[in-house]
Design a protein around this motif. Sequence first.
Motif, PDB file in Angstrom:
ATOM      1  N   SER A 107      -1.513  -3.873 -10.095  1.00 48.41           N
ATOM      2  CA  SER A 107      -0.328  -3.228  -9.523  1.00 48.41           C
ATOM      3  C   SER A 107       0.547  -2.557 -10.577  1.00 48.41           C
ATOM      4  N   ASP A 108       0.294  -2.864 -11.864  1.00 43.27           N
ATOM      5  CA  ASP A 108       1.164  -2.325 -12.912  1.00 43.27           C
ATOM      6  C   ASP A 108       0.585  -1.078 -13.573  1.00 43.27           C
ATOM      7  N   VAL A 109      -0.455  -0.467 -12.998  1.00 40.02           N
ATOM      8  CA  VAL A 109      -0.989   0.778 -13.548  1.00 40.02           C
ATOM      9  C   VAL A 109       0.025   1.889 -13.301  1.00 40.02           C
ATOM     10  N   SER A 110       0.416   2.569 -14.339  1.00 44.59           N
ATOM     11  CA  SER A 110       1.443   3.601 -14.225  1.00 44.59           C
ATOM     12  C   SER A 110       0.838   4.916 -13.741  1.00 44.59           C
ATOM     13  N   GLY A 111       1.713   5.796 -13.317  1.00 48.64           N
ATOM     14  CA  GLY A 111       1.267   7.117 -12.912  1.00 48.64           C
ATOM     15  C   GLY A 111       0.642   7.878 -14.054  1.00 48.64           C
ATOM     16  N   GLU A 112       1.161   7.678 -15.270  1.00 48.45           N
ATOM     17  CA  GLU A 112       0.606   8.362 -16.444  1.00 48.45           C
ATOM     18  C   GLU A 112      -0.820   7.893 -16.728  1.00 48.45           C
ATOM     19  N   GLU A 113      -1.056   6.565 -16.629  1.00 50.58           N
ATOM     20  CA  GLU A 113      -2.403   6.036 -16.855  1.00 50.58           C
ATOM     21  C   GLU A 113      -3.367   6.546 -15.782  1.00 50.58           C
TER      22      GLU A 113
ATOM     23  N   HIS B 237      -7.718   3.404  -4.811  1.00 51.27           N
ATOM     24  CA  HIS B 237      -7.153   2.399  -3.918  1.00 51.27           C
ATOM     25  C   HIS B 237      -5.657   2.680  -3.720  1.00 51.27           C
ATOM     26  N   PRO B 238      -5.222   2.840  -2.476  1.00 51.67           N
ATOM     27  CA  PRO B 238      -3.814   3.146  -2.200  1.00 51.67           C
ATOM     28  C   PRO B 238      -2.858   2.019  -2.569  1.00 51.67           C
ATOM     29  N   SER B 239      -3.390   0.811  -2.828  1.00 54.99           N
ATOM     30  CA  SER B 239      -2.512  -0.297  -3.212  1.00 54.99           C
ATOM     31  C   SER B 239      -1.915  -0.091  -4.601  1.00 54.99           C
ATOM     32  N   ASN B 240      -2.451   0.867  -5.315  1.00 54.66           N
ATOM     33  CA  ASN B 240      -1.962   1.149  -6.665  1.00 54.66           C
ATOM     34  C   ASN B 240      -0.921   2.268  -6.607  1.00 54.66           C
ATOM     35  N   LYS B 241       0.309   1.965  -7.006  1.00 55.15           N
ATOM     36  CA  LYS B 241       1.372   2.975  -6.985  1.00 55.15           C
ATOM     37  C   LYS B 241       1.092   4.097  -7.967  1.00 55.15           C
TER      38      LYS B 241
ATOM     39  N   GLU C  57       1.677   8.127  -7.638  1.00 53.58           N
ATOM     40  CA  GLU C  57       2.545   8.888  -8.548  1.00 53.58           C
ATOM     41  C   GLU C  57       1.796  10.016  -9.250  1.00 53.58           C
ATOM     42  N   ALA C  58       0.493   9.848  -9.460  1.00 50.24           N
ATOM     43  CA  ALA C  58      -0.288  10.858 -10.197  1.00 50.24           C
ATOM     44  C   ALA C  58      -0.875  11.929  -9.277  1.00 50.24           C
ATOM     45  N   MET C  59      -0.909  11.671  -7.980  1.00 51.05           N
ATOM     46  CA  MET C  59      -1.706  12.498  -7.072  1.00 51.05           C
ATOM     47  C   MET C  59      -1.268  13.955  -7.036  1.00 51.05           C
ATOM     48  N   ASP C  60       0.006  14.205  -6.921  1.00 50.18           N
ATOM     49  CA  ASP C  60       0.477  15.578  -6.801  1.00 50.18           C
ATOM     50  C   ASP C  60       0.111  16.396  -8.038  1.00 50.18           C
ATOM     51  N   THR C  61       0.353  15.838  -9.216  1.00 60.12           N
ATOM     52  CA  THR C  61       0.043  16.549 -10.461  1.00 60.12           C
ATOM     53  C   THR C  61      -1.455  16.753 -10.605  1.00 60.12           C
ATOM     54  N   PHE C  62      -2.250  15.723 -10.260  1.00 61.61           N
ATOM     55  CA  PHE C  62      -3.703  15.841 -10.373  1.00 61.61           C
ATOM     56  C   PHE C  62      -4.226  16.972  -9.484  1.00 61.61           C
ATOM     57  N   ILE C  63      -3.747  17.042  -8.264  1.00 61.61           N
ATOM     58  CA  ILE C  63      -4.198  18.096  -7.351  1.00 61.61           C
ATOM     59  C   ILE C  63      -3.863  19.472  -7.907  1.00 61.61           C
ATOM     60  N   LYS C  64      -2.641  19.622  -8.362  1.00 58.90           N
ATOM     61  CA  LYS C  64      -2.226  20.927  -8.890  1.00 58.90           C
ATOM     62  C   LYS C  64      -3.037  21.289 -10.138  1.00 58.90           C
ATOM     63  N   ASN C  65      -3.288  20.311 -11.000  1.00 67.24           N
ATOM     64  CA  ASN C  65      -4.076  20.577 -12.211  1.00 67.24           C
ATOM     65  C   ASN C  65      -5.494  21.013 -11.863  1.00 67.24           C
ATOM     66  N   MET C  66      -6.107  20.330 -10.908  1.00 67.05           N
ATOM     67  CA  MET C  66      -7.487  20.662 -10.562  1.00 67.05           C
ATOM     68  C   MET C  66      -7.586  22.028  -9.888  1.00 67.05           C
ATOM     69  N   LYS C  67      -6.599  22.380  -9.105  1.00 66.87           N
ATOM     70  CA  LYS C  67      -6.608  23.710  -8.494  1.00 66.87           C
ATOM     71  C   LYS C  67      -6.497  24.795  -9.563  1.00 66.87           C
TER      72      LYS C  67
ATOM     73  N   THR D  16       0.839  -1.193   0.000  1.00 66.47           N
ATOM     74  CA  THR D  16       0.000   0.000   0.000  1.00 66.47           C
ATOM     75  C   THR D  16       0.877   1.247   0.000  1.00 66.47           C
ATOM     76  N   TYR D  17       0.372   2.275  -0.646  1.00 65.66           N
ATOM     77  CA  TYR D  17       1.070   3.564  -0.712  1.00 65.66           C
ATOM     78  C   TYR D  17       0.258   4.627   0.031  1.00 65.66           C
TER      79      TYR D  17
END
Length: 430
Positions: A375-381, A399-403, A407-417, A254-255
């Motif tokens: 588990s192999d879903v990339s940050g880009e996907e 789901h936090p089990s997906n890396k 990896e996408a969270m920081d960029t997604f937050i900034k984009n939505m803001k 989990t991440y």
Amino acid sequence: MSRRCRYTIYGILACLGICVIGVLVKILFFSGLFVPLLKVDGDKEMKVQVHESFRDPGVIASYRFHDYSDEVKRTSNLNTDKLGTYTIVYHLDSYDKKVSRTVHVVDTKAPTITLKQGKMIRVFENGTYQEPGFHAQDNYDGDLTKKVTVKHHVNMKKTGTYDIVYQVKDASNNIASVTRKVQVCKDPTTTKLYYNHDDYDNTAEEWWFNKSKEHKRTTGAKPQSLLDKYDAYYQGKDEKVIYLTFDEGGNDITYIKQIADVLNKNNVKATFFLTRNYIKNEADFMRDLVKHGHVIGNHTWHHYDMTTLANAKDVDAFVKEITETEKTYMEVCGVPMKKVFRFPKGGGSERAMKMVKDLGYRTYFWSHAYYDYASDVSGEEALKTMMDHYHNGAIYLLHPSNKGNYEAMDTFIKNMKKEGYRFATVDEIK
């Protein structure tokens, strides 16, 4: 002017002159002009706290305008680690002079009392009060735990807030006193749900939704008009707000902690739907989530399909899945759990939703999710699907089990803001 007046004036002036000369002689005498001068600098009696270093102001030593301070020798029996009265003697041997200073080593610091589990704890009605423990330490006397007196009356049979006063006195009569507040709460596990729900459909249905197109609001497995009957929601109001939710049952990989760090760095609050055992096993992390303003939602004890327990025979097991999780949260976090709930595996029924509502909870489904179990879903996907389907009031299931989500969270937050969106926890949806 008469002769008598002149003599009188001359007499006065003569007296004044003698006085001035006397003062000058004293100044010169005590300044070390006529005889060597040796005197303590500062007070002749001083105090120092035990175990603290003593800053000696020293002495003033002079003769005929020469400074002899470097020639002064110092002898002392001062021990700042032991209470008592000590003497410092200063010697100017070349002129057979000496002066002394008295130093009192004192203890004016009160002991400290540390309460295990903090100054505020919650316990449950009709249980047995178990003292979490305490420790008393004094800067001079050492461990005073056994000398602590405890005064309290906690009525475990009546809800309310009670005080426990801990007090200790050291050998120097310094007193320390600390108060712990004990809140006796109603035990959620004593809740009974009197079963009368057969009139409600118990057909199990996994939640589904239509993916948003062109960022428009979407529809789900059941219309909101029906969900309103059961205090259930799958999206918020039609405004620029995103509700990030994370489901965690205690996966080996989990991440979740890394995701929480990203959220905190961006000052974003989210909702974590967690199982009882995960809450219990990650107590420090739970308290950190709460401290940062996140909401921990009820995701049951064992992650069962709750429709299988929504019947007269298993109603107590149904209730226990929820109330045991609530109680554990209160024990870990020290505050009541917010009444937000999500069905395990997204499976529910009208009957199960009604039973959850009757327990005082609101149910939250979602209006955006994707196949993020792999588990192999990339940050880009992950980032692409999050950005492709956002809409006003969207509840994101992740789901936090997906890396990739991490990896996408920081960029997604900034984009939505940048798009003018804010982030909120689902308890705002009412």
